[in-house]
Design a protein around this motif. Sequence first.
Motif, PDB file in Angstrom:
ATOM      1  N   LYS A 378       0.921  -1.361   0.055  1.00  0.00           N
ATOM      2  CA  LYS A 378      -0.043  -0.264   0.033  1.00  0.00           C
ATOM      3  C   LYS A 378       1.027   1.152  -0.089  1.00  0.00           C
ATOM      4  CE  LYS A 378      -4.294  -2.146   2.038  1.00  0.00           C
ATOM      5  NZ  LYS A 378      -4.998  -2.290   3.360  1.00  0.00           N
ATOM      6  N   LYS A 379       1.654   1.415   0.790  1.00  0.00           N
ATOM      7  CA  LYS A 379       2.948   2.420   1.343  1.00  0.00           C
ATOM      8  C   LYS A 379       3.601   2.150  -0.392  1.00  0.00           C
ATOM      9  CE  LYS A 379       3.618   2.371   5.464  1.00  0.00           C
ATOM     10  NZ  LYS A 379       5.055   1.941   7.052  1.00  0.00           N
ATOM     11  N   LYS A 380       3.795   1.507  -1.191  1.00  0.00           N
ATOM     12  CA  LYS A 380       4.621   1.804  -2.246  1.00  0.00           C
ATOM     13  C   LYS A 380       3.840   1.934  -3.295  1.00  0.00           C
ATOM     14  CE  LYS A 380       8.884   0.000  -1.387  1.00  0.00           C
ATOM     15  NZ  LYS A 380       9.929   0.587  -2.015  1.00  0.00           N
ATOM     16  N   ARG A 381       2.728   1.632  -3.258  1.00  0.00           N
ATOM     17  CA  ARG A 381       1.579   2.574  -4.504  1.00  0.00           C
ATOM     18  C   ARG A 381       1.046   3.294  -4.744  1.00  0.00           C
ATOM     19  NH1 ARG A 381      -2.298  -0.572  -8.244  1.00  0.00           N
ATOM     20  NH2 ARG A 381      -1.700  -2.016  -7.210  1.00  0.00           N
ATOM     21  N   LYS A 382       1.132   3.918  -3.190  1.00  0.00           N
ATOM     22  CA  LYS A 382       0.777   5.485  -2.318  1.00  0.00           C
ATOM     23  C   LYS A 382       2.363   6.262  -3.092  1.00  0.00           C
ATOM     24  CE  LYS A 382      -1.059   8.108   1.112  1.00  0.00           C
ATOM     25  NZ  LYS A 382      -1.355   8.921   2.400  1.00  0.00           N
ATOM     26  N   ILE A 383       3.241   5.613  -3.051  1.00  0.00           N
ATOM     27  CA  ILE A 383       4.955   6.494  -3.085  1.00  0.00           C
ATOM     28  C   ILE A 383       4.387   6.805  -4.640  1.00  0.00           C
ATOM     29  CG2 ILE A 383       7.029   6.890  -3.536  1.00  0.00           C
ATOM     30  CD1 ILE A 383       7.018   5.081  -0.634  1.00  0.00           C
ATOM     31  N   PHE A 384       4.140   5.815  -5.561  1.00  0.00           N
ATOM     32  CA  PHE A 384       4.113   5.919  -6.650  1.00  0.00           C
ATOM     33  C   PHE A 384       3.568   6.544  -7.163  1.00  0.00           C
ATOM     34  CE2 PHE A 384       2.516   3.410 -10.841  1.00  0.00           C
ATOM     35  CZ  PHE A 384       3.057   3.727 -11.509  1.00  0.00           C
ATOM     36  N   TYR A 385       1.849   6.824  -6.734  1.00  0.00           N
ATOM     37  CA  TYR A 385       1.365   7.559  -7.460  1.00  0.00           C
ATOM     38  C   TYR A 385       1.288   9.126  -7.324  1.00  0.00           C
ATOM     39  CZ  TYR A 385      -2.956   3.930  -8.559  1.00  0.00           C
ATOM     40  OH  TYR A 385      -3.518   3.077  -9.144  1.00  0.00           O
ATOM     41  N   LEU A 386       1.986   9.199  -6.130  1.00  0.00           N
ATOM     42  CA  LEU A 386       2.253  10.906  -5.506  1.00  0.00           C
ATOM     43  C   LEU A 386       3.818  11.160  -6.481  1.00  0.00           C
ATOM     44  CD1 LEU A 386       2.237  10.758  -1.633  1.00  0.00           C
ATOM     45  CD2 LEU A 386       0.974  11.774  -3.155  1.00  0.00           C
ATOM     46  N   LYS A 387       4.707  10.376  -6.796  1.00  0.00           N
ATOM     47  CA  LYS A 387       5.461  10.659  -7.907  1.00  0.00           C
ATOM     48  C   LYS A 387       4.956  11.131  -9.048  1.00  0.00           C
ATOM     49  CE  LYS A 387       8.346   7.343 -10.146  1.00  0.00           C
ATOM     50  NZ  LYS A 387       9.335   6.680  -9.694  1.00  0.00           N
ATOM     51  N   ASN A 388       4.113  10.383  -9.481  1.00  0.00           N
ATOM     52  CA  ASN A 388       3.051  10.797 -10.673  1.00  0.00           C
ATOM     53  C   ASN A 388       2.182  12.010 -10.756  1.00  0.00           C
ATOM     54  OD1 ASN A 388       3.767   8.493 -12.984  1.00  0.00           O
ATOM     55  ND2 ASN A 388       3.336   7.935 -11.220  1.00  0.00           N
ATOM     56  N   LYS A 389       1.842  12.141  -9.540  1.00  0.00           N
ATOM     57  CA  LYS A 389       1.119  14.145  -9.494  1.00  0.00           C
ATOM     58  C   LYS A 389       1.550  14.608 -10.266  1.00  0.00           C
ATOM     59  CE  LYS A 389      -1.555  16.947  -5.752  1.00  0.00           C
ATOM     60  NZ  LYS A 389      -1.421  17.193  -4.320  1.00  0.00           N
ATOM     61  N   ILE A 390       0.044  15.138 -11.324  1.00  0.00           N
ATOM     62  CA  ILE A 390       0.447  16.269 -12.204  1.00  0.00           C
ATOM     63  C   ILE A 390       1.233  16.296 -13.185  1.00  0.00           C
ATOM     64  CG2 ILE A 390       1.521  19.010 -12.375  1.00  0.00           C
ATOM     65  CD1 ILE A 390      -0.065  18.644 -10.364  1.00  0.00           C
ATOM     66  N   GLN A 391       1.514  15.032 -13.321  1.00  0.00           N
ATOM     67  CA  GLN A 391       1.644  15.014 -14.375  1.00  0.00           C
ATOM     68  C   GLN A 391       0.376  14.585 -16.359  1.00  0.00           C
ATOM     69  OE1 GLN A 391       4.706  13.889 -15.861  1.00  0.00           O
ATOM     70  NE2 GLN A 391       5.695  14.854 -13.959  1.00  0.00           N
ATOM     71  N   ILE A 392       0.619  14.327 -16.660  1.00  0.00           N
ATOM     72  CA  ILE A 392      -0.190  14.392 -17.957  1.00  0.00           C
ATOM     73  C   ILE A 392       0.559  13.126 -18.602  1.00  0.00           C
ATOM     74  CG2 ILE A 392      -0.903  15.177 -20.465  1.00  0.00           C
ATOM     75  CD1 ILE A 392      -0.272  18.214 -19.335  1.00  0.00           C
ATOM     76  N   TYR A 393      -0.864  12.425 -19.208  1.00  0.00           N
ATOM     77  CA  TYR A 393      -0.840  10.712 -19.285  1.00  0.00           C
ATOM     78  C   TYR A 393      -1.608  10.674 -20.169  1.00  0.00           C
ATOM     79  CZ  TYR A 393       2.621   9.137 -16.239  1.00  0.00           C
ATOM     80  OH  TYR A 393       3.593   9.078 -15.561  1.00  0.00           O
ATOM     81  N   ARG A 394      -1.576   9.760 -21.393  1.00  0.00           N
ATOM     82  CA  ARG A 394      -2.654   9.332 -22.110  1.00  0.00           C
ATOM     83  C   ARG A 394      -3.771   7.674 -21.551  1.00  0.00           C
ATOM     84  NH1 ARG A 394      -3.863   9.974 -28.237  1.00  0.00           N
ATOM     85  NH2 ARG A 394      -1.237  11.807 -27.716  1.00  0.00           N
ATOM     86  N   VAL A 395      -4.675   8.178 -21.572  1.00  0.00           N
ATOM     87  CA  VAL A 395      -6.108   7.462 -21.129  1.00  0.00           C
ATOM     88  C   VAL A 395      -6.530   6.657 -21.742  1.00  0.00           C
ATOM     89  CG1 VAL A 395      -7.062   7.048 -18.917  1.00  0.00           C
ATOM     90  CG2 VAL A 395      -5.020   8.471 -18.515  1.00  0.00           C
ATOM     91  N   LEU A 396      -6.828   5.394 -21.886  1.00  0.00           N
ATOM     92  CA  LEU A 396      -7.204   4.423 -22.201  1.00  0.00           C
ATOM     93  C   LEU A 396      -9.076   4.510 -21.437  1.00  0.00           C
ATOM     94  CD1 LEU A 396      -8.651   3.241 -24.148  1.00  0.00           C
ATOM     95  CD2 LEU A 396      -6.764   1.068 -23.752  1.00  0.00           C
ATOM     96  N   PHE A 397     -10.186   5.213 -21.956  1.00  0.00           N
ATOM     97  CA  PHE A 397     -11.138   4.972 -21.302  1.00  0.00           C
ATOM     98  C   PHE A 397     -12.193   3.613 -21.163  1.00  0.00           C
ATOM     99  CE2 PHE A 397      -9.936   9.189 -20.755  1.00  0.00           C
ATOM    100  CZ  PHE A 397     -10.168   9.647 -18.796  1.00  0.00           C
ATOM    101  N   GLU A 398     -12.094   2.801 -20.579  1.00  0.00           N
ATOM    102  CA  GLU A 398     -12.743   1.555 -20.281  1.00  0.00           C
ATOM    103  C   GLU A 398     -14.321   1.526 -19.494  1.00  0.00           C
ATOM    104  OE1 GLU A 398     -10.584  -1.487 -18.476  1.00  0.00           O
ATOM    105  OE2 GLU A 398      -9.221  -0.224 -19.728  1.00  0.00           O
ATOM    106  N   LYS A 399     -14.707   2.603 -18.861  1.00  0.00           N
ATOM    107  CA  LYS A 399     -15.675   2.253 -18.437  1.00  0.00           C
ATOM    108  C   LYS A 399     -16.374   3.377 -17.996  1.00  0.00           C
ATOM    109  CE  LYS A 399     -17.242  -0.327 -14.305  1.00  0.00           C
ATOM    110  NZ  LYS A 399     -16.393  -1.069 -12.918  1.00  0.00           N
ATOM    111  N   LYS A 400     -17.434   3.640 -17.336  1.00  0.00           N
ATOM    112  CA  LYS A 400     -18.467   4.866 -17.719  1.00  0.00           C
ATOM    113  C   LYS A 400     -19.623   4.380 -16.542  1.00  0.00           C
ATOM    114  CE  LYS A 400     -20.694   5.947 -21.370  1.00  0.00           C
ATOM    115  NZ  LYS A 400     -20.849   7.199 -22.870  1.00  0.00           N
TER     116      LYS A 400
END
Length: 454
Positions: A378-400
């Motif tokens: 959980k900690k690792k995922r959080k660190i990884f997610y925080l590192k990506n904050k404000i980044q711009i990514y291409r997202v493939l949308f699959e569900k609404k």
Amino acid sequence: MKKIAFITYGCKLNYSEFSTIKRNLLNVGYKIVGFDYSSHIYIINTCSITHNADNKLLGLIKTIKTNNKKAKIILLGCYPQSLYNKIYIKKIYADDTISSYSSFLKQVYLVLGNNEKFKLHLFLTNQIHQKISVSDRTKYTKYNSSVSFDYTRTRSFIKIQDGCDYKCSYCTIPNLRGNSISENIFNIILTIKKLVLLNIKEVVLTGINIGDFRNYGIENKTYDLFYLIKILEKKLTTNIRLRISSIEPNLLTYKIINFISKSKLFVPHFHIPLQSGSKEILKKMSRRYNPNIYIQKVNTILNILPYACIGTDVIVGFPGETESNFLETFNLLKKINISYIHVFKYSDRDNTYSNSMKNKINPNICIQRSKIIILLSKKKRKIFYLKNKIQIYRVLFEKKNHRYGEIFGFTENYIRVIVRVQLNIPFPNNILNTCKLVRLLKIDSKHNYSSILL
Ligand code: SF4
């Protein structure tokens, strides 16, 4: 029209194979209904078993029979295969094995092993008459192509390899799926091209040990995974993205890492099983790398792809795993910048070497160790997610989710993104199954990255 309901357990490969089996059934006129609905036939596509699989399966069979006495039940895949292996190959005639086998046989209509399950449509259309058809997988050399796709979905799983030549001491898969065998390269290219035409936007290359992918050409020239990756990049257009599934650390070569770092199609997501951070335990597991090799691979990826997502698998409580061995795993995981960890508690599997090892670990200790690794993950995922904050990514949308005005998708580096629109404003047109640029803003309580469309 005859109705069939199915349930499939286990890995992505099992799903992808069952998708192929299901299409064959549709082609011979069957209609698929949900497993909870009344059906003529119930198919259980089994997984490669835990020690209490017998009871679970018997329970499921009992429930089906209670609700629908006339239903025909079909068992497919790894579970029948494991019972067959025990009785006919290993010649273990223990009472409990025989009684498991006969309990199933009394209640089921058809039992097919891993070789035979692909012919289910022939059994059901009476082109083959047999109640049980399970054969020795280790002697099987035919490759059964499989691909899963669904018109409502964006992602597809293609099986590029099956079986395994490794002999990890805890693993029963080589017994159930046989030796390593690979799909033909040209079939892979052709299949993915067809998937592109069907508007599939992401394809995951799956297998049991995909790093061992091997095709033989003229004069026995070998075409390996690196060659496959290169040729896919060359032959496919950029309107598809490709992901490789779990790959052994020793088989994830620096050439592959480098190539993916520059690829227009392959996304920066690696799943590299570690299993243990202790050199001693890795040796007992018969794994083909040591902790240093693992660390080097992870660091190499992150040097050239700093935002890559790297996931791993860990087994806790392997026979003889001391407190200090476990700490080696914990400390290694703590030290390296991986993004998430899947943790498994060791359990004895049939026909494995580790089954006979001494110094089995108390299940309570396994539970404690597992909890510690889950917390670390959980900690690792959080660190990884925080590192990506404000980044711009291409997202493939699959569900609404219309009710809450939410759209979900994944970035290339496997971050789950959610975009919310105001409830009275309609969703942007045709956003599903498209790639859009977003900026990652805030992590919500369900580990989605709240983001805005750009
Ligand atoms: S755990 Fe080892 S033996 Fe089992 S499938 Fe993976 S590489 Fe093969």
